[in-house]
Design a protein around this motif. Structure first.
Motif, PDB file in Angstrom:
ATOM      1  N   GLY A  14       0.816  -1.208   0.000  1.00 58.71           N
ATOM      2  CA  GLY A  14       0.000   0.000   0.000  1.00 58.71           C
ATOM      3  C   GLY A  14       0.844   1.250   0.000  1.00 58.71           C
ATOM      4  O   GLY A  14       1.884   1.323   0.667  1.00 58.71           O
ATOM      5  N   ASN A  15       0.423   2.264  -0.746  1.00 59.46           N
ATOM      6  CA  ASN A  15       1.178   3.507  -0.856  1.00 59.46           C
ATOM      7  C   ASN A  15       1.070   4.354   0.401  1.00 59.46           C
ATOM      8  O   ASN A  15       0.047   4.346   1.101  1.00 59.46           O
ATOM      9  N   LEU A  16       2.137   5.114   0.692  1.00 58.10           N
ATOM     10  CA  LEU A  16       2.081   6.131   1.732  1.00 58.10           C
ATOM     11  C   LEU A  16       0.997   7.151   1.392  1.00 58.10           C
ATOM     12  O   LEU A  16       0.691   7.392   0.216  1.00 58.10           O
ATOM     13  N   ASN A  17       0.419   7.785   2.396  1.00 52.88           N
ATOM     14  CA  ASN A  17      -0.547   8.853   2.159  1.00 52.88           C
ATOM     15  C   ASN A  17       0.145  10.128   1.689  1.00 52.88           C
ATOM     16  O   ASN A  17      -0.406  10.885   0.896  1.00 52.88           O
ATOM     17  N   ASP A  22      13.912  10.753   2.909  1.00 49.64           N
ATOM     18  CA  ASP A  22      14.730  11.098   4.085  1.00 49.64           C
ATOM     19  C   ASP A  22      13.972  10.979   5.397  1.00 49.64           C
ATOM     20  O   ASP A  22      14.211  11.734   6.341  1.00 49.64           O
ATOM     21  N   GLY A  23      13.038  10.032   5.476  1.00 50.24           N
ATOM     22  CA  GLY A  23      12.302   9.822   6.717  1.00 50.24           C
ATOM     23  C   GLY A  23      12.957   8.769   7.590  1.00 50.24           C
ATOM     24  O   GLY A  23      13.913   8.104   7.192  1.00 50.24           O
ATOM     25  N   GLY A  24      12.420   8.597   8.784  1.00 52.59           N
ATOM     26  CA  GLY A  24      12.852   7.531   9.666  1.00 52.59           C
ATOM     27  C   GLY A  24      11.875   6.373   9.586  1.00 52.59           C
ATOM     28  O   GLY A  24      10.775   6.504   9.033  1.00 52.59           O
ATOM     29  N   ALA A  25      12.264   5.227  10.128  1.00 49.70           N
ATOM     30  CA  ALA A  25      11.398   4.053  10.111  1.00 49.70           C
ATOM     31  C   ALA A  25      11.636   3.220  11.353  1.00 49.70           C
ATOM     32  O   ALA A  25      12.741   3.193  11.896  1.00 49.70           O
ATOM     33  N   TYR A  38      11.183  14.465   4.358  1.00 48.79           N
ATOM     34  CA  TYR A  38      11.260  15.678   3.538  1.00 48.79           C
ATOM     35  C   TYR A  38      10.186  15.611   2.469  1.00 48.79           C
ATOM     36  O   TYR A  38      10.081  14.619   1.758  1.00 48.79           O
ATOM     37  N   LEU A  39       9.365  16.709   2.309  1.00 50.67           N
ATOM     38  CA  LEU A  39       8.159  16.636   1.461  1.00 50.67           C
ATOM     39  C   LEU A  39       8.164  17.338   0.094  1.00 50.67           C
ATOM     40  O   LEU A  39       7.383  16.846  -0.754  1.00 50.67           O
ATOM     41  N   PRO A  40       8.687  18.582  -0.158  1.00 50.03           N
ATOM     42  CA  PRO A  40       9.890  19.186   0.428  1.00 50.03           C
ATOM     43  C   PRO A  40       9.612  19.918   1.736  1.00 50.03           C
ATOM     44  O   PRO A  40       8.490  20.269   2.047  1.00 50.03           O
ATOM     45  N   GLY A  41      10.725  20.185   2.440  1.00 48.75           N
ATOM     46  CA  GLY A  41      10.673  20.743   3.777  1.00 48.75           C
ATOM     47  C   GLY A  41      10.514  19.637   4.791  1.00 48.75           C
ATOM     48  O   GLY A  41       9.789  18.656   4.559  1.00 48.75           O
ATOM     49  N   ALA A  42      11.199  19.756   5.918  1.00 45.01           N
ATOM     50  CA  ALA A  42      11.095  18.754   6.975  1.00 45.01           C
ATOM     51  C   ALA A  42       9.662  18.711   7.499  1.00 45.01           C
ATOM     52  O   ALA A  42       8.985  19.739   7.582  1.00 45.01           O
ATOM     53  N   LEU A 265      10.541  -4.290   4.133  1.00 43.10           N
ATOM     54  CA  LEU A 265       9.617  -3.280   3.638  1.00 43.10           C
ATOM     55  C   LEU A 265      10.429  -2.079   3.166  1.00 43.10           C
ATOM     56  O   LEU A 265      11.343  -1.635   3.864  1.00 43.10           O
ATOM     57  N   ALA A 266      10.108  -1.558   1.969  1.00 40.00           N
ATOM     58  CA  ALA A 266      10.776  -0.380   1.423  1.00 40.00           C
ATOM     59  C   ALA A 266       9.708   0.628   1.031  1.00 40.00           C
ATOM     60  O   ALA A 266       8.720   0.279   0.376  1.00 40.00           O
ATOM     61  N   PHE A 267       9.894   1.910   1.411  1.00 38.00           N
ATOM     62  CA  PHE A 267       8.869   2.907   1.098  1.00 38.00           C
ATOM     63  C   PHE A 267       9.480   4.295   0.980  1.00 38.00           C
ATOM     64  O   PHE A 267      10.487   4.610   1.599  1.00 38.00           O
ATOM     65  N   GLY A 268       8.820   5.121   0.132  1.00 38.80           N
ATOM     66  CA  GLY A 268       9.323   6.462  -0.113  1.00 38.80           C
ATOM     67  C   GLY A 268      10.600   6.454  -0.923  1.00 38.80           C
ATOM     68  O   GLY A 268      11.012   5.431  -1.483  1.00 38.80           O
ATOM     69  N   GLY A 269      11.255   7.615  -1.026  1.00 35.71           N
ATOM     70  CA  GLY A 269      12.501   7.717  -1.768  1.00 35.71           C
ATOM     71  C   GLY A 269      12.621   9.053  -2.465  1.00 35.71           C
ATOM     72  O   GLY A 269      11.725   9.901  -2.370  1.00 35.71           O
ATOM     73  N   ASN A 270      13.716   9.231  -3.177  1.00 37.88           N
ATOM     74  CA  ASN A 270      14.024  10.494  -3.843  1.00 37.88           C
ATOM     75  C   ASN A 270      13.877  10.343  -5.357  1.00 37.88           C
ATOM     76  O   ASN A 270      14.496   9.447  -5.947  1.00 37.88           O
ATOM     77  N   PRO A 271      13.095  11.241  -6.046  1.00 37.95           N
ATOM     78  CA  PRO A 271      12.306  12.312  -5.446  1.00 37.95           C
ATOM     79  C   PRO A 271      11.168  11.750  -4.608  1.00 37.95           C
ATOM     80  O   PRO A 271      10.804  10.584  -4.759  1.00 37.95           O
ATOM     81  N   ALA A 272      10.610  12.580  -3.731  1.00 39.46           N
ATOM     82  CA  ALA A 272       9.608  12.121  -2.776  1.00 39.46           C
ATOM     83  C   ALA A 272       8.506  11.328  -3.478  1.00 39.46           C
ATOM     84  O   ALA A 272       7.851  11.823  -4.397  1.00 39.46           O
ATOM     85  N   ILE A 273       8.325  10.077  -3.066  1.00 40.17           N
ATOM     86  CA  ILE A 273       7.314   9.205  -3.656  1.00 40.17           C
ATOM     87  C   ILE A 273       6.540   8.491  -2.550  1.00 40.17           C
ATOM     88  O   ILE A 273       6.927   8.507  -1.387  1.00 40.17           O
ATOM     89  N   THR A 274       5.434   7.875  -2.936  1.00 42.80           N
ATOM     90  CA  THR A 274       4.594   7.137  -1.980  1.00 42.80           C
ATOM     91  C   THR A 274       4.769   5.629  -2.103  1.00 42.80           C
ATOM     92  O   THR A 274       4.253   4.876  -1.278  1.00 42.80           O
TER      93      THR A 274
END
Length: 293
Positions: A14-17, A22-25, A38-42, A265-274
């Motif tokens: 399932g995708n992130l909302n 650059d998040g923690g897990a 980072y969304l952008p911006g913390a 489990l792998a999620f998110g990444g650069n550029p910001a994705i869900t």
């Protein structure tokens, strides 16, 4: 009797909302937190995964964080450091399953280090970098549930490094010593007191891996920067590295991860994705009995 070898590999989750990097897990494949980023911006936003879908929690971090260290589970987690503000945050927050509470600060503010630990009572934070110059750090600190204490340094300083394992049996791999492309193959293990150099990542895979899960004898290192986004992975058996199945989505060293070396489990990444992917490596052999009638 038939002897069946189940296939190991990645599948869609399932995708992130909220798309982020650059998040923690903290947690497992079926119960995991995505902390800040980072969304952008913390951001202060936190989401929780239940094995099929992400839910945004009402309890945000007290302070927005990106590139922070993190350990633990969905009911006992820790978030520390981060790239906000320069020269690097020292702030630490503890999660009890309901609320985030500010606790003892790191001795040295930094970000993009390696995190070891299983809950909010014990953690190790090694390496990282701080502003104004992106100087790789060899610093190592341990958390006892109340305070951070400086311990024996890494043998070689680096940032954008990934870690796996516990505070008494951990491993860190790869990293960067000079942005944007000086990725290294160095690997070190931790025994609760000191760091020891061990077998390097294979030639050609230096810097690969934005995430690692497991222990000092069974770790999984996947995705990452080579210097571009990567889909590949490597397994560690305590003495050597072997190739793992590729991910569907290429990711850089800005992704988040959870789980174990056989259930990741792998999620998110650069550029910001869900995008979320789940890795499964079932038992090596399944025996089936066939009856002819």
């Amino acid at each position: 009797k038939l002897f069946v070898q189940p296939a190991a590999g990645w599948s869609s989750g399932g995708n992130l909302n909220t798309a982020r990097q650059d998040g923690g897990a903290a947690g497992s494949q079926t119960a995991c937190l995505c902390i800040g980023g980072y969304l952008p911006g913390a951001t202060t936003k936190v989401e929780q995964y239940d094995g099929s879908a992400w839910t945004e929690l009402s309890a945000d971090l007290n302070t927005a964080k990106q590139d922070a260290g993190s350990t633990g589970t969905t009911t006992s987690a820790l978030s520390f450091g981060g790239n906000n503000p320069p020269p690097g945050s020292t702030e630490t927050e503890s999660w009890n399953g309901t609320t985030w509470t500010e606790v003892g600060d790191l001795n040295h503010g930094r970000w993009a280090g390696s995190s070891l630990g299983v809950d909010n009572t014990a953690a190790v934070y090694g390496g990282g970098q701080s502003a104004p110059a992106p100087v790789p750090k060899a610093l190592s600190e341990t958390w006892n549930g109340t305070a951070w204490t400086e311990t024996n340094n890494l043998n070689t300083g680096r940032f954008s490094v990934t870690g796996a394992g516990t505070t008494t049996a951990g491993i860190i791999a790869g990293g960067n010593v000079n942005p944007p492309t000086d990725y290294v193959a160095w690997v070190e293990t931790y025994n609760g007191t000191s760091w020891t150099e061990t077998t390097d990542i294979p030639a050609g895979d230096a810097g690969m891996g934005s995430a690692s899960q497991g222990t000092t004898t069974a770790a999984f290192y996947f995705g990452g920067t080579l210097p571009g986004p990567g889909t590949g992975g490597l397994f560690w058996n305590g003495s050597a590295w072997t190739t793992s199945p590729a991910m569907a989505t290429a990711r850089t060293s800005n992704m988040q991860q959870g789980g174990t070396s056989t259930s990741a489990l792998a999620f998110g990444g650069n550029p910001a994705i869900t995008t979320t992917e789940e890795y499964s490596d079932p038992a090596p052999i399944v025996t089936k009995t066939v009856t002819i009638s």
